[in-house]
Write a protein that holds these residues in place. Structure first.
Motif, PDB file in Angstrom:
ATOM      1  N   VAL A  52      -1.766   7.079   4.447  1.00 59.28           N
ATOM      2  CA  VAL A  52      -3.112   6.854   4.986  1.00 59.28           C
ATOM      3  C   VAL A  52      -3.560   5.422   4.657  1.00 59.28           C
ATOM      4  O   VAL A  52      -4.124   4.715   5.505  1.00 59.28           O
ATOM      5  CB  VAL A  52      -4.113   7.884   4.393  1.00 59.28           C
ATOM      6  CG1 VAL A  52      -5.551   7.499   4.761  1.00 59.28           C
ATOM      7  CG2 VAL A  52      -3.791   9.281   4.888  1.00 59.28           C
ATOM      8  N   ASN A  53      -3.281   4.991   3.426  1.00 61.69           N
ATOM      9  CA  ASN A  53      -3.664   3.628   3.050  1.00 61.69           C
ATOM     10  C   ASN A  53      -2.868   2.586   3.834  1.00 61.69           C
ATOM     11  O   ASN A  53      -3.401   1.531   4.187  1.00 61.69           O
ATOM     12  CB  ASN A  53      -3.482   3.434   1.545  1.00 61.69           C
ATOM     13  CG  ASN A  53      -4.464   4.290   0.750  1.00 61.69           C
ATOM     14  OD1 ASN A  53      -5.565   4.567   1.231  1.00 61.69           O
ATOM     15  ND2 ASN A  53      -4.053   4.730  -0.428  1.00 61.69           N
ATOM     16  N   VAL A  54      -1.616   2.905   4.104  1.00 58.94           N
ATOM     17  CA  VAL A  54      -0.817   2.012   4.951  1.00 58.94           C
ATOM     18  C   VAL A  54      -1.464   1.898   6.330  1.00 58.94           C
ATOM     19  O   VAL A  54      -1.634   0.805   6.872  1.00 58.94           O
ATOM     20  CB  VAL A  54       0.640   2.536   5.072  1.00 58.94           C
ATOM     21  CG1 VAL A  54       1.395   1.757   6.154  1.00 58.94           C
ATOM     22  CG2 VAL A  54       1.355   2.397   3.724  1.00 58.94           C
TER      23      VAL A  54
ATOM     24  N   HIS B 207       0.795  -1.237   0.000  1.00 57.25           N
ATOM     25  CA  HIS B 207       0.000   0.000   0.000  1.00 57.25           C
ATOM     26  C   HIS B 207       0.826   1.284   0.000  1.00 57.25           C
ATOM     27  O   HIS B 207       0.270   2.367  -0.157  1.00 57.25           O
ATOM     28  CB  HIS B 207      -0.951   0.004   1.205  1.00 57.25           C
ATOM     29  CG  HIS B 207      -1.919  -1.129   1.189  1.00 57.25           C
ATOM     30  ND1 HIS B 207      -2.993  -1.158   0.326  1.00 57.25           N
ATOM     31  CD2 HIS B 207      -1.955  -2.306   1.895  1.00 57.25           C
ATOM     32  CE1 HIS B 207      -3.660  -2.290   0.520  1.00 57.25           C
ATOM     33  NE2 HIS B 207      -3.053  -3.001   1.456  1.00 57.25           N
TER      34      HIS B 207
ATOM     35  N   ARG C 176       3.059   2.304  -2.085  1.00 55.44           N
ATOM     36  CA  ARG C 176       3.325   2.783  -3.449  1.00 55.44           C
ATOM     37  C   ARG C 176       4.711   3.430  -3.572  1.00 55.44           C
ATOM     38  O   ARG C 176       4.855   4.573  -3.992  1.00 55.44           O
ATOM     39  CB  ARG C 176       2.226   3.757  -3.904  1.00 55.44           C
ATOM     40  CG  ARG C 176       0.972   2.995  -4.306  1.00 55.44           C
ATOM     41  CD  ARG C 176      -0.029   3.907  -4.978  1.00 55.44           C
ATOM     42  NE  ARG C 176      -1.159   4.151  -4.099  1.00 55.44           N
ATOM     43  CZ  ARG C 176      -1.872   5.277  -4.071  1.00 55.44           C
ATOM     44  NH1 ARG C 176      -1.539   6.279  -4.862  1.00 55.44           N
ATOM     45  NH2 ARG C 176      -2.885   5.397  -3.267  1.00 55.44           N
TER      46      ARG C 176
ATOM     47  N   PRO D  36      -7.868  -0.419   0.691  1.00 53.56           N
ATOM     48  CA  PRO D  36      -7.110   0.831   0.813  1.00 53.56           C
ATOM     49  C   PRO D  36      -6.709   1.353  -0.560  1.00 53.56           C
ATOM     50  O   PRO D  36      -6.302   0.585  -1.429  1.00 53.56           O
ATOM     51  CB  PRO D  36      -5.878   0.429   1.617  1.00 53.56           C
ATOM     52  CG  PRO D  36      -6.232  -0.842   2.290  1.00 53.56           C
ATOM     53  CD  PRO D  36      -7.208  -1.527   1.379  1.00 53.56           C
ATOM     54  N   GLY D  37      -6.863   2.665  -0.731  1.00 51.77           N
ATOM     55  CA  GLY D  37      -6.398   3.292  -1.957  1.00 51.77           C
ATOM     56  C   GLY D  37      -7.435   3.358  -3.059  1.00 51.77           C
ATOM     57  O   GLY D  37      -7.274   4.103  -4.014  1.00 51.77           O
TER      58      GLY D  37
ATOM     59  N   HIS E  24      -0.624  10.589   1.145  1.00 51.25           N
ATOM     60  CA  HIS E  24      -1.846   9.868   0.781  1.00 51.25           C
ATOM     61  C   HIS E  24      -1.642   8.347   0.891  1.00 51.25           C
ATOM     62  O   HIS E  24      -2.484   7.621   1.430  1.00 51.25           O
ATOM     63  CB  HIS E  24      -2.258  10.251  -0.649  1.00 51.25           C
ATOM     64  CG  HIS E  24      -3.540   9.608  -1.066  1.00 51.25           C
ATOM     65  ND1 HIS E  24      -3.615   8.724  -2.112  1.00 51.25           N
ATOM     66  CD2 HIS E  24      -4.787   9.692  -0.558  1.00 51.25           C
ATOM     67  CE1 HIS E  24      -4.860   8.298  -2.227  1.00 51.25           C
ATOM     68  NE2 HIS E  24      -5.592   8.879  -1.307  1.00 51.25           N
TER      69      HIS E  24
ATOM     70  N   GLU F 239      -4.491  -1.097  10.377  1.00 53.36           N
ATOM     71  CA  GLU F 239      -5.625  -1.205  11.307  1.00 53.36           C
ATOM     72  C   GLU F 239      -6.430  -2.471  11.005  1.00 53.36           C
ATOM     73  O   GLU F 239      -6.863  -3.173  11.907  1.00 53.36           O
ATOM     74  CB  GLU F 239      -6.533   0.027  11.204  1.00 53.36           C
ATOM     75  CG  GLU F 239      -5.922   1.287  11.812  1.00 53.36           C
ATOM     76  CD  GLU F 239      -6.920   2.434  11.944  1.00 53.36           C
ATOM     77  OE1 GLU F 239      -8.020   2.332  11.357  1.00 53.36           O
ATOM     78  OE2 GLU F 239      -6.599   3.415  12.629  1.00 53.36           O
ATOM     79  N   ASP F 240      -6.615  -2.739   9.723  1.00 49.86           N
ATOM     80  CA  ASP F 240      -7.386  -3.914   9.347  1.00 49.86           C
ATOM     81  C   ASP F 240      -6.637  -5.188   9.704  1.00 49.86           C
ATOM     82  O   ASP F 240      -7.186  -6.112  10.299  1.00 49.86           O
ATOM     83  CB  ASP F 240      -7.664  -3.859   7.837  1.00 49.86           C
ATOM     84  CG  ASP F 240      -8.708  -4.878   7.433  1.00 49.86           C
ATOM     85  OD1 ASP F 240      -9.701  -5.023   8.166  1.00 49.86           O
ATOM     86  OD2 ASP F 240      -8.527  -5.530   6.388  1.00 49.86           O
TER      87      ASP F 240
ATOM     88  N   ALA G  73     -12.928   1.562   3.694  1.00 49.74           N
ATOM     89  CA  ALA G  73     -11.577   1.971   3.286  1.00 49.74           C
ATOM     90  C   ALA G  73     -10.548   0.914   3.670  1.00 49.74           C
ATOM     91  O   ALA G  73      -9.582   0.671   2.950  1.00 49.74           O
ATOM     92  CB  ALA G  73     -11.235   3.310   3.926  1.00 49.74           C
ATOM     93  N   LYS G  74     -10.772   0.267   4.819  1.00 47.00           N
ATOM     94  CA  LYS G  74      -9.807  -0.749   5.269  1.00 47.00           C
ATOM     95  C   LYS G  74      -9.851  -1.980   4.371  1.00 47.00           C
ATOM     96  O   LYS G  74      -8.837  -2.634   4.146  1.00 47.00           O
ATOM     97  CB  LYS G  74     -10.139  -1.174   6.704  1.00 47.00           C
ATOM     98  CG  LYS G  74      -9.624  -0.207   7.742  1.00 47.00           C
ATOM     99  CD  LYS G  74      -9.913  -0.768   9.119  1.00 47.00           C
ATOM    100  CE  LYS G  74     -10.001   0.341  10.128  1.00 47.00           C
ATOM    101  NZ  LYS G  74     -10.445  -0.163  11.424  1.00 47.00           N
ATOM    102  N   ARG G  75     -11.049  -2.277   3.877  1.00 45.32           N
ATOM    103  CA  ARG G  75     -11.148  -3.450   3.010  1.00 45.32           C
ATOM    104  C   ARG G  75     -10.400  -3.236   1.705  1.00 45.32           C
ATOM    105  O   ARG G  75      -9.803  -4.150   1.172  1.00 45.32           O
ATOM    106  CB  ARG G  75     -12.632  -3.774   2.725  1.00 45.32           C
ATOM    107  CG  ARG G  75     -13.272  -4.645   3.800  1.00 45.32           C
ATOM    108  CD  ARG G  75     -14.570  -5.265   3.290  1.00 45.32           C
ATOM    109  NE  ARG G  75     -15.502  -4.260   2.790  1.00 45.32           N
ATOM    110  CZ  ARG G  75     -16.375  -3.604   3.564  1.00 45.32           C
ATOM    111  NH1 ARG G  75     -16.410  -3.855   4.846  1.00 45.32           N
ATOM    112  NH2 ARG G  75     -17.195  -2.722   3.037  1.00 45.32           N
TER     113      ARG G  75
ATOM    114  N   ARG H  27     -14.836   3.994   7.192  1.00 41.54           N
ATOM    115  CA  ARG H  27     -13.523   3.472   7.579  1.00 41.54           C
ATOM    116  C   ARG H  27     -13.434   1.958   7.313  1.00 41.54           C
ATOM    117  O   ARG H  27     -12.407   1.469   6.850  1.00 41.54           O
ATOM    118  CB  ARG H  27     -13.229   3.775   9.047  1.00 41.54           C
ATOM    119  CG  ARG H  27     -12.905   5.243   9.270  1.00 41.54           C
ATOM    120  CD  ARG H  27     -12.833   5.570  10.743  1.00 41.54           C
ATOM    121  NE  ARG H  27     -11.853   4.737  11.435  1.00 41.54           N
ATOM    122  CZ  ARG H  27     -10.555   4.991  11.455  1.00 41.54           C
ATOM    123  NH1 ARG H  27     -10.079   6.057  10.846  1.00 41.54           N
ATOM    124  NH2 ARG H  27      -9.733   4.205  12.098  1.00 41.54           N
TER     125      ARG H  27
ATOM    126  N   LEU I  54      -4.636   2.417   7.171  1.00 36.39           N
ATOM    127  CA  LEU I  54      -5.891   1.662   7.092  1.00 36.39           C
ATOM    128  C   LEU I  54      -5.619   0.161   7.008  1.00 36.39           C
ATOM    129  O   LEU I  54      -6.287  -0.643   7.669  1.00 36.39           O
ATOM    130  CB  LEU I  54      -6.709   2.119   5.880  1.00 36.39           C
ATOM    131  CG  LEU I  54      -7.328   3.520   5.981  1.00 36.39           C
ATOM    132  CD1 LEU I  54      -7.836   3.992   4.625  1.00 36.39           C
ATOM    133  CD2 LEU I  54      -8.470   3.515   6.992  1.00 36.39           C
ATOM    134  N   ALA I  55      -4.636  -0.195   6.207  1.00 35.32           N
ATOM    135  CA  ALA I  55      -4.319  -1.617   6.058  1.00 35.32           C
ATOM    136  C   ALA I  55      -3.754  -2.191   7.356  1.00 35.32           C
ATOM    137  O   ALA I  55      -4.046  -3.332   7.722  1.00 35.32           O
ATOM    138  CB  ALA I  55      -3.329  -1.805   4.911  1.00 35.32           C
TER     139      ALA I  55
END
Lengths: 82, 391
Positions: free
Chosen positions: A39-41, A12, A14, B271-272, A36, A46-47, B267-269, B264, A43-44
């Protein structure tokens, strides 16, 4: 945990470079990670780890390197266990 | 000062715990069954929250009005009906406490309310007044020897069946004008409620508010010394509008929180990936910010005006308009936020059994424009605007 963090940064973050070639303390922003992408890092992360970063931990420093991210996660996991 | 702050903090911590442990887990069942939120109200009794605003010297908690408003917000986030019952009870307590005027009977009543954590309901609306709280049909009728009686046709009495005591607006006497009103407090055993309607509404189902014919006999000392013409603008109306709007803000805030959790999770499922719901959420936040700003500033205005000697500015036209507009604005804005939250969550928000459900929130806040109908308030405002210069 560091392996999982590295995998997520790779997927994530990039980055224009091969994440596997970066040392754990290499500066990810210097290596080309945009805010940006960070942020995806997050979210990933957290998941994957099933936790949430509180706002006060959402600093640029916390996502600066693979070791910084691992340290932040370690702190959060420790808090959850306590 | 610090003692007062400690009291407020302890009170709010207790209310938050009740909201999380008793209001929230039962909110869906209370809503589905249109039943009284007995768990939350009993837990609030245990925490002595029903007398939170009663002065310490009368056995109460002595908390600030601001804390009471925050408590309504916190309960509203977990169960709208529990919050509404709590708010309506507190409106009666605050009105009594602010207009005691040295009445020994009412002081002793507040002590008992604190000791026994008695729940007070209000009987203000009445068939035949067109929704105008400032007019009554029913009159206090003297029976001789210092006692009186009344019979009132009430189209709704919230949680009437579950209340210990009733605070009722009445004409002062059988020959009094409709606007010459008093507030009378009757205790369980002194009044009877004959139910005249059913209760199966769209929202706020747990408030259990069917119509009743209320009949009571009471002593002359059970009439609040302050004329209702003072208690209404100085306390009952602004306090109602502030506490209600706080709980509507609480409901809207929870709807927003659910929408945010939905975005959220999406988004977590992935990302990007582009997330149209995230942008919708930003629109909902703008709407919520407007609601919060209006509710917060009204509370500050009221606190400032209440500290003035004589509280005279509360009776000015500008202030009456201000708190009327709070009611109108908040009651329209809260359902708007909830509907926006539903648009964010889509089918997950529309369904009643997901962690992103916001149907109850939307339905509960839709009652807001009817609680003293907004058009009725606009009518009052229209009259005031013809004469008021400083608004």
């Amino acid at each position: 945990m560091t392996d999982e963090v590295r995998r997520i940064v790779k997927e994530h973050g990039r980055l224009p470079v091969d994440v596997d070639s970066l040392p754990a303390d290499a500066d990810l922003y210097e290596a080309g990670m945009t805010s940006h992408a960070s942020v995806n890092v997050m979210l990933a992360l957290e998941d994957s780890f099933d936790l949430e970063f509180p706002d006060h931990m959402l600093t640029r420093d916390a996502f600066e390197s693979i070791s910084a991210i691992s340290a932040a996660l370690g702190q959060l996991l420790h808090q959850e266990a306590a | 000062m610090s003692v007062a702050v400690d009291r407020d903090q302890a009170f709010l911590a207790a209310v938050r715990r009740v909201a999380d442990e008793f209001a929230e887990p039962n909110a869906d069942d209370v809503d589905r069954s249109a039943r009284f939120p007995v768990e939350a109200i009993d837990a609030l009794r245990q925490e002595r929250a029903l007398s939170a605003y009663v002065p310490v010297e009368l056995g109460g908690g002595g908390v600030s009005f601001e804390s009471l408003a925050t408590a309504c917000f916190e309960l509203g986030r977990r169960c709208g009906a529990s919050a509404m019952v709590f708010a309506m009870h507190q409106i009666q307590v605050v009105t009594i406490a602010r207009h005691l005027d040295g009445s020994a009977w009412f002081e002793s009543y507040l002590r008992e309310l604190a000791d026994e954590q008695r729940l007070v309901a209000s009987v203000t609306s009445e068939v035949g007044t067109g929704g105008d709280m400032g007019r009554s049909v029913a009159a206090l009728t003297p029976n001789g020897s210092g006692t009186g009686s009344f019979e009132k046709q009430a189209p709704t009495v919230s949680y009437g069946e579950h209340a210990d005591d009733l605070l009722t607006t009445l004409r002062r006497a059988p020959d009094a004008e409709p606007g010459d009103q008093v507030l009378a407090l009757t205790r369980a055993g002194q009044h009877s409620l004959e139910q005249t309607g059913t209760w199966d509404p769209l929202g706020m189902r747990g408030t259990c508010s069917p119509g009743y014919v209320v009949r009571a006999e009471l002593g002359a000392e059970q009439v609040l010394p302050a004329p209702f013409a003072h208690a209404m603008p100085e306390s009952m109306v602004p306090v109602s509008h502030i506490l209600w709007s706080h709980l509507w803000l609480g409901i809207a805030t929870d709807a927003f929180d659910r929408a945010r959790a939905f975005v959220r999770a999406s988004a977590k499922r992935k990302p990007g990936e582009p997330l149209p719901a995230a942008q919708k959420l930003s629109h909902v936040m703008s709407e919520l910010s407007l609601l919060r700003a209006e509710v917060d500033s009204a509370l500050r205005s009221f606190a400032e005006a209440s500290e003035e000697p004589g509280r005279e500015s509360l009776s000015t036209m500008a202030t009456i308009l201000r708190f009327n507009n709070l009611k109108i604005a908040a009651s329209e804005q809260a359902p708007r936020v909830c509907q926006g939250a539903m648009a964010v969550c889509g089918i997950a928000g529309f369904k009643n059994d997901t962690s992103f459900s916001v149907g109850r929130h939307l339905r509960d806040t839709m009652s807001a424009c009817l609680m003293v109908a907004n058009e009725r308030i606009h009518q009052t405002n229209a009259g005031l605007l013809l004469v008021a210069k400083e608004v």
